[in-house]
Design a protein around this motif. Structure first.
Motif, PDB file in Angstrom:
ATOM      1  N   THR A  81      11.311  -3.264   4.200  1.00 40.14           N
ATOM      2  CA  THR A  81      11.563  -1.912   3.692  1.00 40.14           C
ATOM      3  C   THR A  81      13.058  -1.608   3.665  1.00 40.14           C
ATOM      4  O   THR A  81      13.450  -0.474   3.417  1.00 40.14           O
ATOM      5  N   ALA A 113      14.097  -4.746   0.160  1.00 43.07           N
ATOM      6  CA  ALA A 113      13.380  -3.634  -0.472  1.00 43.07           C
ATOM      7  C   ALA A 113      13.474  -3.728  -1.988  1.00 43.07           C
ATOM      8  O   ALA A 113      14.571  -3.789  -2.542  1.00 43.07           O
ATOM      9  N   PRO A 164       9.642  -0.703  -1.354  1.00 46.74           N
ATOM     10  CA  PRO A 164       9.615  -0.667   0.105  1.00 46.74           C
ATOM     11  C   PRO A 164       8.338  -0.079   0.695  1.00 46.74           C
ATOM     12  O   PRO A 164       7.780  -0.616   1.650  1.00 46.74           O
ATOM     13  N   CYS A 220       4.906  -2.254   1.176  1.00 50.84           N
ATOM     14  CA  CYS A 220       4.909  -3.474   1.996  1.00 50.84           C
ATOM     15  C   CYS A 220       3.560  -3.719   2.681  1.00 50.84           C
ATOM     16  O   CYS A 220       3.073  -4.850   2.719  1.00 50.84           O
TER      17      CYS A 220
END
Lengths: 366, 366
Positions: free
Chosen positions: B40, B74, B80, B83
């Protein structure tokens, strides 16, 4: 049990085979080696012996047995305070201990365990990994042919168990106390008769009156060793051990011979162990401390007052300044550690300290 | 870049080969597998992106390339905040993130990152490893087909950058502030207009006046992102983030397919990363904080007064009590965390807190 183990010969040829074969070699018998890990801790002692065994098992597991680590508790292969010599001479390939046990080799090693009014566990890890501490440690250990790796921390320790209240510096004079490390030297200068009884004898010596006070570790281990039966005033926390480190020490030639994957495995196993160990002490100290009032109602938790702390701090300054004057390498370590310790103190006044203070508003008020 | 990578097929057959071959199999091509790690974090972001890369490299190194971890920052493979979905669906086999990014899946995940007036980094590790926290986390993640591992911590965060002084609860009313997590909900109830701008937009939005205040991480990252140029009152520390965790999340079927050595490698790499990450943040926060007065003389460091902290604590209690009432699993997590948090608070009053206080006697007095 000081003889060289029958496995040592096989282990040496294993190192050579691994070095020659490299990563592509199949995991067949000649690639396997067994290393001996000696420790300064009693077998399965909570926090320290158990942590050493977990480290050994982690290396064995991660390497799929290509590097099997066999643990020997204090006295099983060599006496506890001969661990460094054993690793230097390759009687054992690794040791699990704490650096200030070897201050006879270099007084600089105090800084890699803990010093009074010094770094917390997480600050110490910061200095070692990112502030040049590891490089200094390597320099201190180089003459002894060993490589040190940070591998654990007890966190903040307790000040000790006393058979009377300590309300002034005057109350310390003439006291007989079991206390380790630089804290012992500070206490000695304030009139305390300092002794260093081995762990197994702390409780009996306090019970019999051979000593008036004794510090060991923190609630989890202190109570496991029965100190609450021997003296009722429990002074918390320690001024002299804000975050004592545990180490894994490796014979330097063995270290250099490791293939990159095994070197990474030993390095990360030690680092993982540092996290696991601090969590272990933190969790169990919190848990056992919460049971004191109910289970051991005679115990009186006390803190040293500011006048006493000021005297301890002033004397600590004298002790560490004299230490730094011993030789150039001690001074180099001292200067690096202290510059960071001072910056850490200023930062924590606006970080960890107020965070620990403000939690009261949640539990007392909300 | 959301397509399934060409390597995925190869990775699947690698898993099967490893499972069939076991530890005795030679390290030849069919035993090697490559896993994708999505994060992220922006590429090479200090503390988070760098830590994720170190984790990936550690697994690759320790396994001698048998499990190679390839990192995607990211947006490189998935956005992000997708995920968890990517790991669940095996588009990526692992993610590096923080649990409270997925509170949309379960509000219980707040407790595995951080909550206001909650656990410090080392206390949280204690709960996860020794207090039943990991087992509860496994229970929360089970429906999503992922396994969570504790893999890092920023330590105590900062309260944020404000364009005016905050001297009363009244001063908060009408303030526009960028603030994350449960802290945002607490602030909202005290009259703050809360927004959650992405990291890259925090500085411009504070500079332009789109927000009056913004919190990001702590001195190291805040200054790297330029927040000191946008507002001069720096409130430290955060009431709402005493020790936010980083996580490594693994697809559960992939996790179960790992040989014992590779499972140990991933586990210990995450644990090692937790120690390294906290040390990284601690060292660099201390270092950069010591430079503020000289390099950024306009910055005024401030703390929230006790009246404001009391109001924040009271509102936090309401927020977490409502959270715990949401469902049985959240309540179970809440009760376990809070019972330990209360014991931790009592213990630390006689441990970490006075140790951090007494260091002043060494630097001010000795």
């Amino acid at each position: 049990m000081k003889r060289r183990d029958f496995l040592t010969g096989a282990a040496v040829s294993g190192v050579a085979a691994a070095a020659a074969g490299g990563l592509a070699a199949p995991a067949i018998a000649q690639d396997k080696q067994e290393w001996k890990l000696v420790t300064t801790w009693p077998k399965n002692a909570p926090g320290v012996g158990v942590n050493a065994q977990r480290f050994a098992d982690a290396v064995t597991e991660m390497s799929g047995g290509r590097l099997t680590v066999r643990l020997f508790s204090a006295g099983e292969l060599v006496p506890p305070f001969e661990c460094l010599d054993a690793v230097q001479s390759d009687v054992a390939q690794m040791a699990h201990a704490t650096p200030y046990y070897w201050v006879g080799k270099s007084p600089a090693l105090n800084y890699f365990s803990t010093i009074p009014f010094g770094l917390t566990a997480w600050e110490l890890a910061g200095w070692l990994y990112f502030g040049g501490g590891q490089e200094l440690w390597d320099e201190v250990y180089a003459p002894f042919g060993v490589k040190g790796l940070y591998a654990g921390n007890s966190g903040v320790q307790a000040g000790g168990w006393f058979n009377k209240e300590i309300n002034s510096v005057e109350d310390l004079k003439g006291l007989k106390m079991r206390i380790a490390g630089l804290g012992g030297e500070v206490m000695r200068r304030l009139g305390v008769a300092v002794t260093l009884t081995p762990p197994g004898e702390i409780m009996p010596s306090l019970m019999s009156g051979a000593v008036d006070a004794a510090e060991w570790v923190s609630p989890w281990l202190d109570i496991a060793f029965g100190l609450q039966k021997a003296a009722k005033y429990y002074y918390m926390p320690a001024f002299h051990e804000p975050g004592p480190a545990l180490e894994v020490m490796v014979n330097k030639a063995r270290w250099d011979s490791l293939s990159p994957d095994l070197k990474a495995i030993v390095t990360r196993a030690a680092q993982a162990s540092s996290a696991e160990s601090l969590a272990d002490f933190t969790y169990h100290n919190i848990d056992i401390y919460s049971q004191i009032a109910e289970k051991w109602p005679d115990v009186q938790v006390r803190s040293l007052n500011d006048d006493i702390l000021k005297a301890l701090a002033k004397t600590t300054r004298e002790v560490v300044d004299e230490l730094a004057a011993k030789d150039a390498l001690v001074k180099k370590v001292h200067d690096s550690y202290m510059a960071y310790n001072q910056k850490a103190w200023r930062y924590q006044n606006n970080a960890d300290l107020p965070v620990l203070q403000m939690r009261k508003w949640f539990f007392e008020n909300a």
